[in-house]
Structure formats: structure tokens, C-alpha cells
Design a protein around this motif. Structure first.
Motif, PDB file in Angstrom:
ATOM      1  N   LEU A 168     -49.696   7.099  32.425  1.00  0.00           N
ATOM      2  CA  LEU A 168     -50.085   7.229  33.825  1.00  0.00           C
ATOM      3  C   LEU A 168     -51.610   7.271  33.954  1.00  0.00           C
ATOM      4  O   LEU A 168     -52.197   6.586  34.799  1.00  0.00           O
ATOM      5  CB  LEU A 168     -49.460   8.495  34.428  1.00  0.00           C
ATOM      6  N   VAL A 216     -58.255   5.205  44.070  1.00  0.00           N
ATOM      7  CA  VAL A 216     -56.887   4.882  43.652  1.00  0.00           C
ATOM      8  C   VAL A 216     -55.937   5.859  44.342  1.00  0.00           C
ATOM      9  O   VAL A 216     -56.275   7.036  44.521  1.00  0.00           O
ATOM     10  CB  VAL A 216     -56.715   5.011  42.112  1.00  0.00           C
ATOM     11  N   SER A 220     -42.134  -3.707  39.783  1.00  0.00           N
ATOM     12  CA  SER A 220     -43.583  -3.807  39.896  1.00  0.00           C
ATOM     13  C   SER A 220     -43.985  -5.127  40.558  1.00  0.00           C
ATOM     14  O   SER A 220     -44.860  -5.159  41.418  1.00  0.00           O
ATOM     15  CB  SER A 220     -44.195  -3.683  38.509  1.00  0.00           C
ATOM     16  N   VAL A 275     -50.912   3.050  42.421  1.00  0.00           N
ATOM     17  CA  VAL A 275     -50.118   3.197  41.209  1.00  0.00           C
ATOM     18  C   VAL A 275     -48.852   3.954  41.580  1.00  0.00           C
ATOM     19  O   VAL A 275     -48.917   4.999  42.223  1.00  0.00           O
ATOM     20  CB  VAL A 275     -50.895   3.983  40.117  1.00  0.00           C
ATOM     21  N   THR A 312     -52.945   3.819  33.387  1.00  0.00           N
ATOM     22  CA  THR A 312     -52.674   2.898  34.482  1.00  0.00           C
ATOM     23  C   THR A 312     -53.584   3.182  35.674  1.00  0.00           C
ATOM     24  O   THR A 312     -54.050   2.261  36.346  1.00  0.00           O
ATOM     25  CB  THR A 312     -51.192   2.994  34.896  1.00  0.00           C
ATOM     26  N   ILE A 313     -53.842   4.445  35.916  1.00  0.00           N
ATOM     27  CA  ILE A 313     -54.747   4.810  37.010  1.00  0.00           C
ATOM     28  C   ILE A 313     -56.125   4.194  36.733  1.00  0.00           C
ATOM     29  O   ILE A 313     -56.744   3.600  37.612  1.00  0.00           O
ATOM     30  CB  ILE A 313     -54.864   6.347  37.151  1.00  0.00           C
ATOM     31  N   ALA A 368     -47.433  -3.578  42.800  1.00  0.00           N
ATOM     32  CA  ALA A 368     -48.298  -2.495  42.318  1.00  0.00           C
ATOM     33  C   ALA A 368     -47.813  -2.083  40.937  1.00  0.00           C
ATOM     34  O   ALA A 368     -46.672  -2.358  40.568  1.00  0.00           O
ATOM     35  CB  ALA A 368     -48.229  -1.313  43.275  1.00  0.00           C
ATOM     36  N   GLU A 369     -48.710  -1.438  40.186  1.00  0.00           N
ATOM     37  CA  GLU A 369     -48.364  -0.984  38.839  1.00  0.00           C
ATOM     38  C   GLU A 369     -47.353   0.156  38.911  1.00  0.00           C
ATOM     39  O   GLU A 369     -47.426   1.014  39.790  1.00  0.00           O
ATOM     40  CB  GLU A 369     -49.621  -0.484  38.111  1.00  0.00           C
ATOM     41  N   ALA A 389     -56.022   0.493  37.283  1.00  0.00           N
ATOM     42  CA  ALA A 389     -55.999   0.158  38.707  1.00  0.00           C
ATOM     43  C   ALA A 389     -57.401   0.299  39.291  1.00  0.00           C
ATOM     44  O   ALA A 389     -57.832  -0.499  40.134  1.00  0.00           O
ATOM     45  CB  ALA A 389     -55.030   1.064  39.448  1.00  0.00           C
ATOM     46  N   ASP A 431     -45.821   6.136  40.458  1.00  0.00           N
ATOM     47  CA  ASP A 431     -45.289   6.951  39.370  1.00  0.00           C
ATOM     48  C   ASP A 431     -43.800   7.112  39.617  1.00  0.00           C
ATOM     49  O   ASP A 431     -43.384   7.775  40.554  1.00  0.00           O
ATOM     50  CB  ASP A 431     -46.006   8.309  39.365  1.00  0.00           C
ATOM     51  N   VAL A 490     -52.152   7.450  43.802  1.00  0.00           N
ATOM     52  CA  VAL A 490     -50.971   7.528  42.950  1.00  0.00           C
ATOM     53  C   VAL A 490     -49.846   8.022  43.835  1.00  0.00           C
ATOM     54  O   VAL A 490     -49.952   9.083  44.449  1.00  0.00           O
ATOM     55  CB  VAL A 490     -51.170   8.522  41.791  1.00  0.00           C
TER      56      VAL A 490
END
Lengths: 94, 846
Positions: free
Chosen positions: B159, B88, B138, B116, B162-163, B143-144, B166, B118, B90
Motif C-alpha cells: 500500500l 493522493v 483496477s 489508490v 502504491t501510494i 485506479a490502482e 500514484a 485499498d 487512498v
């Protein structure tokens, strides 16, 4: 291109908004500047003129300090319709 | 039973000033580890946390504006993403600066790893009047998105979740559509690239296709190296590029960048509403004052003065309180060593004693470092450091340096206290090769923390009344000389190096968080202390060997032993055979008693409270009652009665004489050993020359030993001017002061100036080699400061004596000369003016 309205960023009076029409310098430097928000068509404004010394420039929300040499490498146009002079204008449908 | 958790590899990316490190700390809590990327010196932070049945392993990538191969940081970030293949990514995005940050988002998305976003500093964006529709955002980005407020710790749980989500979904983010002109090249190119199945496993095809079209050299290298039909692909790309340029009169990389801009602008237009516009943000208003050439200078000078006052002046006051703690630690450590002999001590005692003393002497200055590191962290976090670059660029330009030279110089100790190692490392941020090398070479001239102890020591001794003003002169003369030297370097040996334009982001002002500042401060302190405990310890051992070996000849040893026996014998004779204590003190008894008495004196020194005193006395009474009677000079209590023991009193009186004789004998032996040692011989051999500089052989030895690490100068002087063990807790100032009655302030000034110009320590030299990529620069950085140092020491001592000036007067003279030199070279014309004319002629399109 209308020669009268295109000038180096270094010549732009503080507080006056303009758009970038060209950048010079090596490809690596250009790519770096793109990332910092200094792309073709980006709106810029000089906040503080160095001369001598660096300029303080606003690009959207970003504030950049740049040396005079750099400020001479960025050509800007007061005209806001730079966009239309550029080749790739078709809107993209995602 | 603990199950082994499955690991998720996560990379944290983001543009500079997006609050990336705050989020990283937020996610990992305290559990993180700082190391370097293999082979290079860019800091690599990693950390972990647990979520459900997974262990998340985070790596903090360097902050980059994009993923080109322009800077080392960018190359590191992209190499990590391509080679380590995290599961992933971020991306920390500054919510107040969404449009620019999207430029990086698009590039990260092309790699195809679940992404993801942030959306950090969500609160600042809101307060500035930005309304961000995160749901829509989004959708548009594909993407989230998680909004966070890093410095307030908000959004951590979301966070993390969500990670994890993902990771579970394994969904690739949406890639940017570059429009039909570009896509008509990118799509077939992608198909072409994926023909080689092995190759397409190694690299994300979409990303590679875009990079090849951008004419990226690293991407080309990858294709050449790993693809079976590399040459074919490259010539195909070249052909397509040519066609594109002739058709649209523009290089594809420009169109690609432009397309990213347009897309970012479009997305921001859809998802961000500015309900309120401030004509001028607070940052802009502050900058009107802080960046102004007049008021800015005042703010700058005020800041530097405040830094000096808080760290050095106040920090030094704190050392008065911390010293007893260190002295206690030292006492404790010394107690665990084997006991001393009458004249000759065992090696296992003598060597650690020197090492402990050396380390403790330097640890004494830790409070100063803590304050200084915290202040630098505050300056970085608030954004003022970037303003310092801005203000100083116009000054630095005159000397062949760069606005960004300010961070290396501040870290190196622009006024007082820094470290050349991070200073040299920070030079990497300077894109201008000429200025980078010039900065790197003068950073070691700054006043690194390790030079300060020697300044403080000598100033305290010889300039007690004018300490403050002298410190100011010394603190500022190094930057004056460094500027002059930098200019000379850039006019001579660096003449042909390339120079690049100055451009630097000015982050908005932020209030620093206590946690963030503390963390950075402790990180740097940790590195510094590690350095002391490793390098300095090794070097102190070496120094010990070099100043104690080859050692005394057999005859001389015998001579000292017979002297010792004579002292012992006359002691026995004096107390007389009929004294009841005679037996007790015969043979090893005397040395045992010496140890007892030393311990007793050490334990009771400075103890004023009656109660504690009694406890200590009781302890020693139990340890050895007979010895106790002697140290109490025969006055003690027994079963409630006060007893006066005449014999014990006599023994004590006689012993005191023995004690002094022994001390003299040991001092004589020590001096003879050092004089005959390897280092001593070099120091003495150099004395005829260094006499002109005002250095005696002890100073020569101390200065030579400082080469490995400057901390050693004070440490070695400590060894050379060692007092008897019981008085070790006296501060070195006192000891040196008693011994060097013959020194004048001019001697001290010469030593200080030589130390100010001293060559970089070995770790710094290695760093210079790494950063400049050349051994030649490393050697140059070693030798030119010695020449400078000799010139200044000679000026201070010999010229000072000839003129009959006082130390302060000579300092002012040299200071004035340095300023004249600096201003003189500053006005030598630079030859870069042609850039402007060249630019004007430059074509707009390639």
C-alpha cells in the motif's frame, strides 16, 4: 405502475426480496440513502420486522437498521423488472 | 546532515465500517496525532511515515457514505479534499461490500486527484466465497488497487509503495461516464466552467459540473462566490435541469445516482465471482438472537451488567493495588515543596498541596477508566454497539430519543462511568434534530466518571453493607430520570424541532484486535487525563484561593501566633533547661525536628521488612543523629553498644503532646479561615436553605466547586477535611468517616442524588454550546439539572426523615417514583404518526 405490487418496505414480509422503486424524503436524505446502498432498483429484503421498533433490512451485503417511519418512506416492488419502467436504460459504452 | 524530506499530502477516505482507522494505524505505525478540525469538534487524525526521499503526511477523513452536503462529516471530507488539495487519495474499500463502496469511489475519482483503492478485509471476502479479480477491477475503475487485511497487518508495504507510485505518476483516475443524456449536459457545462481560468484552478471542473447538475447547494455557493460569471452559470444549469426533468420525468440527481449504481453493479458483475453463497452469514445468524426483541434484551442486560462488573467492581479492586503507587508519587511531590511552618504554612506549599491532593484523589480511579474505555472500544469494534441502538430504538422512541442516542448515553455513562464531553460530541451522529437536542440535554444527567468518586466515597461510608445494590439503584435511576426528562423536553420546548427517520448501518461482527482496542482506550484515557491535569489543576488553585481568602484578620493571626508561642514555651519549660537537647530544639529547632519526625514517620510507615527498615533508619541517622535519638525514644546503638538515653525519651514524650496541640491549633485555624473565606461565606449563607436537603456548609462548598469540573467534589472535600500532613496517605474515606459522625445515610443519599443530577461541568457546557449552536441551550442545560437535583435531594432528606425511612428504603421509594414518572410520560402519545399517511401520498417523481 402496477399498484398491486408496489408497497412500502414496512409491509414486505420478512425473507421476501424486492426492489426499490421510490424513496421519499428531503433531497439531502435521499442522497444519503443512495450512499448507504438504498438506491432506486436496489434489491432489499427484510430480515427482521420491528413493529413496534426498527426493521433490520438487508441491501446486498449491507445490513441496515431503520425505523418504521423510514420503512414507510421506501416503496418497493416484488416485480424484478422495475428496470424496464425507467427512462434511462441505454447501456453505456465506456 | 539531515536533508529536509519532501512532503506528500495524502488523504485517507472511506465509508464507515470499512476498517479505515485500522489501515490508518497500519500505515502510520504509532506516529499519529489527534486534534480537531478547525472550529469544529470532529476528530482529525494525522500521521506520518517515510518512504524513500519522501515524508508522507496522512490525514484521516471522517467516514462517509458519499460526498454530498448532508452531514457534517461529509462536508468536512469534501472541504478537505477541495481546499487542502492532497496529492493522493487512498480510499479504503470494504471488499465484502464492494458494490456499495464503489459509489464513493466514483465520487472521489471525479475530484481528479490520483486515487489508490485499498481493498480491505480481503480475507473475509475470500472466506465468504467472493473471488475478486483485482487486476480487472483496477482496469475497470481506472485506479490502482491494493488488497489488504488491516487487522492482520497484511499489505502495508504494498500500500505504501502504491501510494508513492500514484504520487509519482500524477495520473488522474478515470471518471465515470454518466451516459449520453447526462454527458450531453455535463460536457458543455464543464467547458462553460473552465472559461474562468482562475476558477478552474480552484475547483475540479468535472466534479463541480456533476454537483451543479445534482443541484448541490454547496457547489452553487462556490460558483456564486468564486466564479466571475457565476450567475450566468447557475441560470444555465437551472435551465438544463428543467429541460432534463421535462424530457425524462426524473430529476438529474436521481439519474446520476442511478448511473453510479448501474456502473457499480456492472463492475462487480465483471470482477467478482461468488463461488459459494451462504444462505445466511454468521452475522445474520447472530443477529437473529441478538436483535430479537426477547433474547436481544437478555443479551443487552447481560452486556451492561458485565460492563459494570468489570469496570466498576473489578476496577475498584485494582485501585487497592495502585493506590500505594499514587501515595508514593504524592509523597515525592510533597517533599519538593517548601517546608511547613508551625501554624502558618507558606502559600507555595499550601496551594500545591491542595492541587496535588485533588489530582491524586482522582487519578486513583484511572484503572476503572481504563477498563471502561477498553470495553466501549470493544463494543464499537465488534459491532455490538450498533445492535444496542437497534434494540433500544423501540424503547427510546417512546421518550423522544433515537436509537443512535445510545452511544452518547453510553459514553456519558449510561450505567456508571463515562464522560459527558464525548457524549455530547457523539450526538452529532443523530440526524434527527429533535432527538439530537433531547439527547444532548440529558447526556449530562448520566453518571460521568467524575461523579463516581463521590458515590464510591459516600457509599463506602454510609452504605457499606448494601453498596452493590445502592450502586445499582444510583446507576440506573439516572437513565430512568433522563428518559422522562427527554420526553418532557421533546413534548414542550423541543416540540417544534424537526425529526428525521432512524437509519443506521449494522456492521458485520468482527473480532476486535488488541492493538485497536488498546489504542482507542489509551486515546480516550489521554484526553481524560489531560482534562484532569489542566482543568482540575486550574480549578483546584481557584478553589484554594476562594477557600483561603480573604484570610484571617491581623488580630486573629496574632492570636494564633501567640498560641503557637505559648505551646513552644511550655514545651521548653517541660523538658527543662538542663536537658542536653534544649539548645537543639530552641528557635527553628522545633519546626526542623517536626519536619524530621514527619519524614521519618512517613518513610517507615508500612515498612515491615527488617532489612529495608534498617536502611531507612541508617539514612535518618546520618541526616541528623541528635534528632534520630529523639525519634527512637532514646533507644539506639552506638559503636555496638545499646544505649538508653533518658533525656531523649523525655523530649519525645513531651513532644508528642506538643504535636497534638499543634495539630488542634492548625485545624482550628483552618476551619476559621475557610469559614471566613469567599466560598465559605456563600456555603454558610446557603446552609439554612440547603439544610432541608441535608447539606452542611462543607458540602455546599464542595458542590459549588464541582461546577467547574465534578472531579472537584471529592477533591474539595479532601481539602475541607484535610488531616495533618503526615497522615495524608490515609484514604479520604477514612478521614471523612472519622470527622462526619453526625451524618446519616439520608444525608449521604441526598448528596448522591444531587450529584447525580448535577449540572454539566464547564467544558461540557461549552461543548453543548458548540454542538447546539446556541447559548440558550447551554444556559438551559445549566439550570434545569439544579432544579431536578434540589427536588431529589429534598425528597431524600426531608421526606426521608419525616417518614423515618432508612437510606436504602428511601432510595427504593425514590427509585419507584422515578419509574412511575418515566412510564407515565412514556405513554403520552407522539404526534409523528402522520408521517406514514403523508408518505403514501408522496409523489414518486419530483
Amino acid at each position: 405502475m402496477d399498484g398491486l405490487k408496489v408497497m412500502p418496505l414496512a409491509m414486505l414480509p420478512p425473507g421476501q426480496k424486492a426492489r426499490i422503486v421510490s424513496l421519499s424524503g428531503g433531497r439531502g436524505l435521499q442522497a444519503h440513502l443512495y450512499g448507504m446502498g438504498l438506491g432506486l432498483g436496489s434489491e432489499v429484503m427484510v430480515i427482521y420486522r420491528g413493529a413496534p421498533g426498527p426493521f433490520l433490512v438487508a441491501v446486498k451485503e449491507t445490513r441496515l437498521a431503520m425505523g418504521q417511519g423510514m420503512a414507510y418512506k421506501i416503496m418497493v416492488s416484488l416485480e424484478n423488472k422495475v428496470e424496464q419502467a425507467r427512462p434511462l436504460q441505454q447501456p453505456n459504452n465506456l | 546532515m539531515r536533508r529536509k524530506l519532501k512532503e506528500i499530502k495524502v488523504a485517507v477516505a472511506g465509508q464507515p465500517n470499512s476498517g479505515k482507522s485500522t489501515i490508518f494505524n497500519l500505515l502510520t505505525g504509532g506516529r499519529q496525532h489527534v486534534a480537531n478540525y478547525p472550529g469544529i469538534t470532529v476528530e482529525k487524525k494525522t500521521g506520518t511515515y517515510r518512504i524513500q526521499e519522501h515524508k508522507v503526511f496522512l490525514t484521516d477523513l471522517p467516514g462517509t457514505y458519499s460526498l454530498t452536503s448532508y452531514s457534517l462529516e461529509e462536508r468536512i471530507a469534501r472541504d478537505f479534499l477541495l481546499q487542502e488539495k492532497p496529492e493522493v487519495i487512498v480510499d479504503i474499500v470494504d471488499a465484502t461490500n464492494l458494490e456499495r463502496n464503489l459509489y464513493l469511489v466514483f465520487q472521489l475519482a471525479e475530484i481528479g486527484i490520483p486515487l489508490v483503492i485499498d481493498l480491505n478485509m480481503a480475507d473475509v471476502a475470500k472466506s465468504r466465497g467472493f473471488q475478486i479479480d483485482t487486476e480487472k477491477l483496477s482496469q475497470e475503475i481506472g485506479a490502482e488497487i491494493v488488497p489488504t487485511v488491516g487487522n492482520k497487518g497484511r499489505g502495508k508495504r504494498e500500500l505504501r509503495q502504491t501510494i508513492h507510485k500514484a504520487y509519482e505518476s500524477k495520473k488522474s483516475p478515470r471518471r465515470l461516464d454518466y451516459g449520453k443524456e447526462l454527458e450531453s449536459i455535463l460536457k458543455p457545462l464543464g467547458q462553460f466552467l473552465s472559461k474562468d481560468a482562475n476558477f478552474s484552478k480552484r475547483y475540479p471542473i468535472r466534479w463541480l459540473a456533476v454537483k451543479l447538475l445534482e443541484n448541490d447547494s454547496e457547489a452553487q455557493r462556490a460558483v456564486k462566490k468564486y466564479s466571475t460569471n457565476g450567475e450566468e452559470i447557475l441560470s444555465y444549469v437551472e435551465e438544463e435541469r428543467k429541460k432534463f426533468i421535462s424530457q425524462y420525468e426524473e430529476a438529474p440527481e436521481k439519474s446520476i445516482a442511478h448511473q453510479r449504481y448501474r456502473e457499480a453493479e456492472k463492475i462487480v458483475g465483471h470482477c467478482v465471482k461468488q463461488i459459494r453463497t451462504e444462505p445466511k452469514t454468521l452475522t445474520d445468524r447472530i443477529d437473529m438472537v441478538v436483535c430479537n426483541r426477547f433474547s436481544g434484551l437478555i443479551v443487552l442486560l447481560g452486556t451492561i451488567y458485565a460492563m459494570y462488573n468489570l469496570s466498576i467492581v473489578q476496577g475498584y479492586k485494582i485501585t487497592n493495588y495502585t493506590w500505594p503507587l499514587l501515595a508514593g508519587l504524592q509523597k515525592f511531590l510533597v517533599l519538593s515543596l517548601p517546608p511547613e511552618g508551625f501554624v502558618f504554612d507558606p502559600l507555595l506549599r499550601a496551594m500545591p498541596l491542595g492541587v496535588i491532593g485533588g489530582v491524586i484523589a482522582v487519578l486513583n480511579y484511572v484503572p476503572i477508566f481504563i477498563i471502561l474505555f477498553a470495553l466501549i472500544a470493544i463494543m464499537e469494534d465488534t459491532g455490538y454497539l450498533a445492535r444496542m441502538s437497534f434494540i433500544l430504538d423501540r424503547v427510546f422512541r417512546y421518550f423522544g430519543l433515537h436509537g443512535q442516542s445510545v452511544l452518547p448515553l453510553v459514553l456519558g455513562g449510561v450505567y456508571v462511568g463515562g464522560c459527558a464531553i464525548p457524549g455530547v460530541m457523539a450526538c452529532r451522529g443523530i440526524k434527527d434534530e429533535k432527538a439530537r437536542l433531547a439527547t444532548m440535554l440529558v447526556v449530562p444527567l448520566m453518571n460521568c466518571l467524575a461523579k463516581i468518586p463521590l458515590y464510591v466515597l459516600l457509599l463506602g461510608l454510609f452504605f457499606a453493607a448494601t453498596k452493590g445494590i445502592m450502586m445499582f439503584f444510583i446507576g440506573t435511576i439516572t437513565i430512568i430520570i433522563a428518559l422522562g426528562v427527554a420526553k418532557i423536553l421533546s413534548l414542550t420546548i423541543l416540540k417544534r424541532k424537526e425529526s428525521a427517520p432512524f437509519i443506521l448501518e449494522m456492521p458485520p461482527y468482527h473480532l476486535p484486535t488488541i492493538g485497536g482496542v488498546l489504542r482507542r482506550c489509551l486515546e480516550r484515557l489521554g484526553i481524560f487525563i489531560k482534562k484532569i491535569i489542566t482543568v482540575v489543576m486550574v480549578v483546584m488553585c481557584l478553589v484554594y484561593l476562594l477557600i483561603n481568602f480573604p484570610g484571617l484578620s491581623k488580630e486573629r493571626k496574632a492570636h494564633y501566633n501567640s498560641q503557637a508561642n505559648r505551646i513552644k514555651k511550655s514545651f521548653m519549660k517541660k523538658i527543662g533547661e538542663d536537658n542536653p537537647y534544649t539548645k537543639l530544639l530552641a528557635g527553628d529547632g522545633l519546626i526542623n525536628f517536626t519536619k524530621y519526625r514527619n519524614d521519618y514517620r512517613a518513610a517507615t510507615r508500612g515498612v515491615e521488612e527488617e532489612k529495608t527498615k534498617k536502611v531507612i533508619e541508617q539514612k535518618f541517622r546520618q541526616r541528623n543523629f541528635e534528632f534520630f535519638k529523639i525519634v527512637k525514644k532514646g533507644k539506639y546503638e552506638l559503636e555496638g553498644k545499646k544505649i538508653k538515653d533518658k533525656d531523649a525519651k523525655k523530649v519525645h514524650k513531651t513532644y508528642k503532646k506538643v504535636f497534638n496541640q499543634r495539630r488542634e491549633l492548625r485545624a482550628e485555624k483552618k476551619k476559621e479561615t475557610i469559614k471566613g473565606s469567599f466560598l465559605g461565606r456563600v456555603g454558610i449563607a446557603l446552609e439554612p436553605i440547603t439544610k432541608k436537603l441535608g447539606f452542611n456548609w462543607q458540602v455546599n462548598i464542595a458542590l459549588i466547586s464541582a461546577f467547574a469540573a465534578k472531579e472537584n467534589a471529592v477533591g474539595t472535600i479532601g481539602v475541607l477535611y484535610e488531616s495533618p500532613p503526615t497522615e495524608r496517605e490515609d484514604r479520604l474515606e477514612k478521614r471523612l468517616g472519622e470527622k462526619e459522625g453526625g451524618w446519616t445515610p439520608l444525608h449521604a443519599l441526598a448528596i448522591i442524588l444531587f450529584m447525580a443530577m448535577y449540572p454539566p461541568c464547564i467544558p461540557t457546557l461549552l461543548m453543548i454550546r458548540v454542538e447546539s449552536g446556541s447559548t440558550m441551550w447551554m444556559l438551559f442545560a445549566t439550570f434545569y439539572p439544579i432544579i431536578l437535583g434540589i427536588i431529589f435531594a429534598f425528597l431524600a432528606f426531608t421526606a426521608g426523615n419525616l417518614l423515618g425511612f432508612s437510606g436504602l428504603k428511601m432510595m427504593i421509594t425514590i427509585y419507584t417514583l422515578a419509574i412511575v414518572f418515566m412510564v407515565g410520560v412514556g405513554f403520552i402519545k407522539r404526534k409523528e404518526k402522520t408521517v406514514q399517511q403523508k408518505t403514501a401520498q408522496d409523489e414518486i417523481h419530483r
